[in-house]
Scaffold this active site. Structure first.
Site, PDB file in Angstrom:
ATOM      1  N   SER A  37     -55.213  18.226 -18.610  1.00  0.00           N
ATOM      2  CA  SER A  37     -54.707  19.521 -18.146  1.00  0.00           C
ATOM      3  C   SER A  37     -53.293  19.469 -17.592  1.00  0.00           C
ATOM      4  O   SER A  37     -52.597  20.484 -17.564  1.00  0.00           O
ATOM      5  CB  SER A  37     -55.637  20.091 -17.076  1.00  0.00           C
ATOM      6  N   ASP A 317     -53.776  25.265  -7.744  1.00  0.00           N
ATOM      7  CA  ASP A 317     -55.197  25.420  -7.478  1.00  0.00           C
ATOM      8  C   ASP A 317     -55.688  24.128  -6.820  1.00  0.00           C
ATOM      9  O   ASP A 317     -54.887  23.360  -6.301  1.00  0.00           O
ATOM     10  CB  ASP A 317     -55.982  25.777  -8.755  1.00  0.00           C
ATOM     11  N   HIS A 320     -54.401  21.167  -9.508  1.00  0.00           N
ATOM     12  CA  HIS A 320     -53.145  21.125 -10.256  1.00  0.00           C
ATOM     13  C   HIS A 320     -51.940  21.552  -9.417  1.00  0.00           C
ATOM     14  O   HIS A 320     -51.985  22.586  -8.755  1.00  0.00           O
ATOM     15  CB  HIS A 320     -53.248  22.028 -11.483  1.00  0.00           C
TER      16      HIS A 320
END
Length: 342
Positions: A37, A317, A320
């Site tokens: 990610s 978040d 991340h």
């Protein structure tokens, strides 16, 4: 006779100096990225997985405020490295169905949020494994050959910068499913050995300038601090960080050996220390959900705790970083490592 020998010597020196200069100033035609990610720019958007972020407030600081599938408020390292190389401000996701042949020329990312070096990780998360990313890479090269010719494909293989980023999901999630077989030392060793195997396979396919990111201090992300760090102190999960350090201690010398063994350049890129320094005693831990338990669908337009100025935060978040934090990391590291590519 002596004059002729001297003249030839001077000509050879001039040719060698010019070649060296050209090599130093050679451009990197494309950026090719594999991983999770951290580098995903939208490859998960059409997958049957819960690990998606193509909805607000993700992308609130992306150009146009679009939620593109990047796990951040704005751009991610794939984009920032591409910009640093002078290629483009954003790097497209290979799985984007609207991608045109000309969009492939400056590179793509095959990264899929939630994946890892351990094949079980992608299976558990219903995302694209790094090994399947290699299959898509073969397809990518075939498309380059079809639309732009063998020479262009050769140029991309030999001169592009290939970046590999993974391990966080393996360490934070899949280890628990592997604990019967591995302990906290053998599992990160297994991951590091798998990463080296991945680099070997990538090199066999023609890549010659490869950078592999270290593990990050995943025990210090807000989610780990919230769950394992204590209600009041929210300290780092040191057991998890120690696994990340073990992975790095195994990976770094292995890549150094591989760099000596194979032609081209293979770099170990240490991001652990830079990110660890950034998040020690931070003033604020996160933006969406105030850095407690918000990620993916829990970080949404209805979350009342999303910050308005995400650039003032390290984390977007609970897993991340923000674009601003990514920018600091890229700026601190890339100048150091990019010069080794020439």
């Amino acid at each position: 006779m002596k004059f002729q020998v001297l003249l030839i010597a001077l000509v050879l020196i001039a040719i060698e100096a010019n070649a060296a200069k050209q090599g130093k100033n050679a451009t990197i035609p494309a950026l090719i990225v594999f991983g999770d990610s951290i580098m995903d720019t939208g490859n998960n958007n059409n997958l049957p997985t819960l690990l998606k972020c193509n909805f607000p407030p993700y992308g609130k600081d992306f150009p146009g405020g679009s939620a593109t599938g990047r796990f951040s408020d704005g751009r991610v390292p794939s984009d920032l490295i591409a910009e640093k190389l002078g290629l483009a401000k954003t790097l497209p996701a290979y799985m984007n169905p609207d991608l045109k042949p000309e969009d492939l020329l400056k590179g793509v990312t095959f990264a899929s949020g939630g994946t890892g070096y351990d094949p079980l990780t992608a299976q558990m998360m219903s995302v694209i494994s790094v090994w399947d990313q290699l299959i898509y890479f073969k397809e990518y090269i075939s498309k380059i050959k079809k639309h732009f010719g063998e020479e262009k494909a050769k140029d991309i293989l030999e001169n592009s910068f290939f970046v590999v980023v993974s391990s966080s999901n393996d360490l934070a999630h899949t280890y628990l499913a592997r604990a019967i077989t591995y302990d906290r030392t053998s599992y990160p060793n297994f991951l590091a050995d798998t990463a080296v195997q991945f680099v070997r396979e990538l090199h066999k396919l023609g890549a010659r300038k490869i950078g592999v990111f270290s593990a990050v201090p995943v025990g210090c992300v807000p989610l780990q601090r919230t769950v394992f760090g204590g209600l009041l102190t929210r300290g780092c999960n040191h057991l998890l960080n120690n696994m990340a350090k073990q992975f790095n201690s195994r990976l770094s010398p292995a890549l150094d050996s591989l760099d000596k063994e194979l032609d081209g350049v293979i770099l170990y890129i240490d991001v652990y220390e830079t990110l660890y320094d950034m998040i020690q005693n931070p003033r604020k831990y996160g933006c969406c959900g105030k850095g407690t338990l918000a990620i993916s669908y829990l970080c949404n337009a209805f979350n009342p705790f999303t910050c308005t100025n995400s650039s003032a935060y390290i984390f977007w978040d609970t897993y991340h970083p923000t674009e601003r934090a990514y920018q600091v990391i890229v700026d601190n590291l890339l100048d150091k490592y990019l010069k080794k590519l020439y």
